[in-house]
Design a protein around this motif. Structure first.
Motif, PDB file in Angstrom:
ATOM      1  N   LEU A 138     -16.509   1.049  -2.554  1.00 35.06           N
ATOM      2  CA  LEU A 138     -15.691  -0.163  -2.521  1.00 35.06           C
ATOM      3  C   LEU A 138     -14.407   0.044  -3.327  1.00 35.06           C
ATOM      4  CD1 LEU A 138     -18.501  -2.831  -3.113  1.00 35.06           C
ATOM      5  CD2 LEU A 138     -17.536  -2.084  -0.931  1.00 35.06           C
ATOM      6  N   ILE A 139     -14.540   0.717  -4.482  1.00 36.43           N
ATOM      7  CA  ILE A 139     -13.367   1.018  -5.301  1.00 36.43           C
ATOM      8  C   ILE A 139     -12.425   1.941  -4.549  1.00 36.43           C
ATOM      9  CG2 ILE A 139     -12.574   2.032  -7.476  1.00 36.43           C
ATOM     10  CD1 ILE A 139     -15.308   1.344  -8.667  1.00 36.43           C
ATOM     11  N   TYR A 140     -12.995   2.957  -3.924  1.00 37.68           N
ATOM     12  CA  TYR A 140     -12.184   3.912  -3.166  1.00 37.68           C
ATOM     13  C   TYR A 140     -11.418   3.197  -2.047  1.00 37.68           C
ATOM     14  CZ  TYR A 140     -11.043   7.674   0.102  1.00 37.68           C
ATOM     15  OH  TYR A 140     -10.389   8.515   0.954  1.00 37.68           O
ATOM     16  N   GLN A 141     -12.091   2.285  -1.342  1.00 32.80           N
ATOM     17  CA  GLN A 141     -11.441   1.589  -0.227  1.00 32.80           C
ATOM     18  C   GLN A 141     -10.277   0.735  -0.721  1.00 32.80           C
ATOM     19  OE1 GLN A 141     -12.196   2.107   3.105  1.00 32.80           O
ATOM     20  NE2 GLN A 141     -10.209   1.078   3.238  1.00 32.80           N
ATOM     21  N   VAL A 142     -10.439   0.085  -1.876  1.00 36.73           N
ATOM     22  CA  VAL A 142      -9.347  -0.704  -2.444  1.00 36.73           C
ATOM     23  C   VAL A 142      -8.172   0.197  -2.804  1.00 36.73           C
ATOM     24  CG1 VAL A 142      -8.654  -2.036  -4.477  1.00 36.73           C
ATOM     25  CG2 VAL A 142     -10.742  -2.625  -3.267  1.00 36.73           C
ATOM     26  N   LEU A 143      -8.443   1.360  -3.389  1.00 33.74           N
ATOM     27  CA  LEU A 143      -7.381   2.311  -3.724  1.00 33.74           C
ATOM     28  C   LEU A 143      -6.615   2.726  -2.481  1.00 33.74           C
ATOM     29  CD1 LEU A 143      -9.303   4.545  -6.283  1.00 33.74           C
ATOM     30  CD2 LEU A 143      -7.313   3.126  -6.801  1.00 33.74           C
ATOM     31  N   VAL A 144      -7.341   3.018  -1.411  1.00 30.07           N
ATOM     32  CA  VAL A 144      -6.703   3.422  -0.161  1.00 30.07           C
ATOM     33  C   VAL A 144      -5.853   2.287   0.398  1.00 30.07           C
ATOM     34  CG1 VAL A 144      -7.143   4.050   2.250  1.00 30.07           C
ATOM     35  CG2 VAL A 144      -8.453   5.142   0.425  1.00 30.07           C
ATOM     36  N   ASP A 145      -6.405   1.073   0.406  1.00 31.86           N
ATOM     37  CA  ASP A 145      -5.692  -0.079   0.963  1.00 31.86           C
ATOM     38  C   ASP A 145      -4.427  -0.397   0.164  1.00 31.86           C
ATOM     39  OD1 ASP A 145      -7.678  -0.228   2.829  1.00 31.86           O
ATOM     40  OD2 ASP A 145      -8.737  -1.902   1.900  1.00 31.86           O
ATOM     41  N   LEU A 146      -4.524  -0.348  -1.165  1.00 32.23           N
ATOM     42  CA  LEU A 146      -3.348  -0.616  -2.000  1.00 32.23           C
ATOM     43  C   LEU A 146      -2.284   0.454  -1.791  1.00 32.23           C
ATOM     44  CD1 LEU A 146      -4.990  -1.749  -5.379  1.00 32.23           C
ATOM     45  CD2 LEU A 146      -3.803  -3.184  -3.724  1.00 32.23           C
ATOM     46  N   HIS A 147      -2.722   1.706  -1.700  1.00 31.95           N
ATOM     47  CA  HIS A 147      -1.767   2.807  -1.498  1.00 31.95           C
ATOM     48  C   HIS A 147      -1.058   2.666  -0.157  1.00 31.95           C
ATOM     49  CE1 HIS A 147      -0.038   6.805  -1.829  1.00 31.95           C
ATOM     50  NE2 HIS A 147      -0.490   7.082  -0.617  1.00 31.95           N
ATOM     51  N   LYS A 148      -1.805   2.341   0.897  1.00 31.47           N
ATOM     52  CA  LYS A 148      -1.204   2.167   2.225  1.00 31.47           C
ATOM     53  C   LYS A 148      -0.218   1.001   2.243  1.00 31.47           C
ATOM     54  CE  LYS A 148      -4.908   4.155   5.059  1.00 31.47           C
ATOM     55  NZ  LYS A 148      -5.945   3.875   6.087  1.00 31.47           N
ATOM     56  N   ALA A 149      -0.494  -0.019   1.433  1.00 29.31           N
ATOM     57  CA  ALA A 149       0.388  -1.187   1.380  1.00 29.31           C
ATOM     58  C   ALA A 149       1.578  -0.967   0.455  1.00 29.31           C
ATOM     59  CB  ALA A 149      -0.403  -2.414   0.927  1.00 29.31           C
ATOM     60  N   GLY A 150       1.656   0.214  -0.170  1.00 23.38           N
ATOM     61  CA  GLY A 150       2.763   0.512  -1.072  1.00 23.38           C
ATOM     62  C   GLY A 150       2.670  -0.228  -2.386  1.00 23.38           C
ATOM     63  N   MET A 151       1.463  -0.624  -2.770  1.00 28.08           N
ATOM     64  CA  MET A 151       1.268  -1.374  -4.007  1.00 28.08           C
ATOM     65  C   MET A 151       0.726  -0.469  -5.102  1.00 28.08           C
ATOM     66  SD  MET A 151      -0.423  -4.805  -2.339  1.00 28.08           S
ATOM     67  CE  MET A 151      -0.516  -5.665  -3.917  1.00 28.08           C
ATOM     68  N   SER A 152       0.824  -0.948  -6.345  1.00 24.88           N
ATOM     69  CA  SER A 152       0.335  -0.184  -7.487  1.00 24.88           C
ATOM     70  C   SER A 152      -1.182  -0.026  -7.422  1.00 24.88           C
ATOM     71  CB  SER A 152       0.716  -0.881  -8.802  1.00 24.88           C
ATOM     72  OG  SER A 152       0.070  -0.270  -9.897  1.00 24.88           O
ATOM     73  N   THR A 153      -1.663   1.149  -7.853  1.00 24.03           N
ATOM     74  CA  THR A 153      -3.100   1.393  -7.906  1.00 24.03           C
ATOM     75  C   THR A 153      -3.576   1.486  -9.364  1.00 24.03           C
ATOM     76  OG1 THR A 153      -2.678   3.785  -7.671  1.00 24.03           O
ATOM     77  CG2 THR A 153      -3.227   2.555  -5.666  1.00 24.03           C
ATOM     78  N   SER A 154      -2.870   0.792 -10.263  1.00 25.94           N
ATOM     79  CA  SER A 154      -3.293   0.754 -11.662  1.00 25.94           C
ATOM     80  C   SER A 154      -4.602  -0.024 -11.769  1.00 25.94           C
ATOM     81  CB  SER A 154      -2.227   0.091 -12.525  1.00 25.94           C
ATOM     82  OG  SER A 154      -2.093  -1.281 -12.173  1.00 25.94           O
TER      83      SER A 154
END
Length: 250
Positions: A138-154
């Motif tokens: 679930l954490i990995y999927q959020v990281l991928v989704d945020l990265h694809k959206a051009g958002m921070s992954t902090s």
């Protein structure tokens, strides 16, 4: 701006932490929780910000970090944000370490899922419990989704998105995310790699370990399997990823 009431706490590190947090809030002109919510980029809800000040509980470090950073820059003359973050991290650690262990909680069973308290503070006795490994997906999927959206992954952004999806506590809370980050930073430093390089290497090792497990199982089930081949397949798994061994194999 309204001044928030400090919670009634006994003398100790938690009271000191809350007192300093309220003092910094006053130096910044008592900004409202809504204004702070907007100032931190909406990564933490205004309710959590407000509760960090008025609740007699230790808030998660992720909330404290972003709030302290914003308060520091709103003080006139402006305070150094990094210095204030370091100062408050020391106060937070002292309050965290002084928390009375919850000895009445039974020892965790294998595969037991973590459900931390709603305050965001996860006591050591809770954090010691194993988080179901599948929840890392679930954490990995959020990281991928945020990265694809051009958002921070902090960590605060990942935590906020997990909370929005109702998955933050399921994944162990913010403290677990920070533990993952610290582990990645330590591993990358020891390996002489950047964090993305270390993460990529680690992902490949996990994949190779999964392949080794399948090959080992296949060799054990094959009627034509040789003893030497089975032993080689058995040794590949801990060589690739020792900490992913089954507990009975250690």
């Amino acid at each position: 701006m309204a001044r928030w009431q400090m919670p009634d706490l006994p003398e100790g590190p938690l009271r000191t932490f809350k007192h300093e947090l309220h003092a910094l809030h006053g130096k910044a002109g008592y900004p409202s929780a809504r204004n702070l919510y907007l100032a931190v980029g909406k990564v933490v809800s205004h309710t959590k910000i407000h509760h960090a000040f008025i609740k007699p509980l230790l808030p998660s470090w992720g909330v404290v970090e972003v709030v302290v950073e914003q308060l520091a820059v709103q003080v006139r003359p402006r305070l150094d944000a990094d210095t204030e973050i370091v100062r408050f991290k020391e106060l937070w650690d002292e309050a965290h370490d002084s928390h009375t262990p919850m000895a009445s909680i039974p020892a965790p069973r294998t595969g037991e899922q973590v459900d931390g308290p709603a305050s965001g503070y996860i006591p050591q006795s809770f954090r010691a419990r194993p988080v179901v490994a599948a929840n890392n997906g679930l954490i990995y999927q959020v990281l991928v989704d945020l990265h694809k959206a051009g958002m921070s992954t902090s960590v605060p952004h990942v935590a906020a998105e997990l909370e929005r999806r109702g998955q933050l506590e399921l994944c162990g809370g913010e403290e677990y995310l920070y533990e993952c980050l610290r582990a990645a930073m330590k591993g990358a430093y020891e390996a002489g790699l950047s964090i993305p390089e270390f993460a990529s290497l680690n992902a490949r090792k996990v994949r190779d370990t999964a392949v080794a497990r399948r090959e080992r199982l296949a060799s054990l089930l094959s009627p034509h399997s040789e003893a030497d081949q089975g032993l080689r397949e058995h040794e590949r798994v801990p060589e690739l990823h020792p900490h992913r061994m089954h507990p009975q194999q250690t």
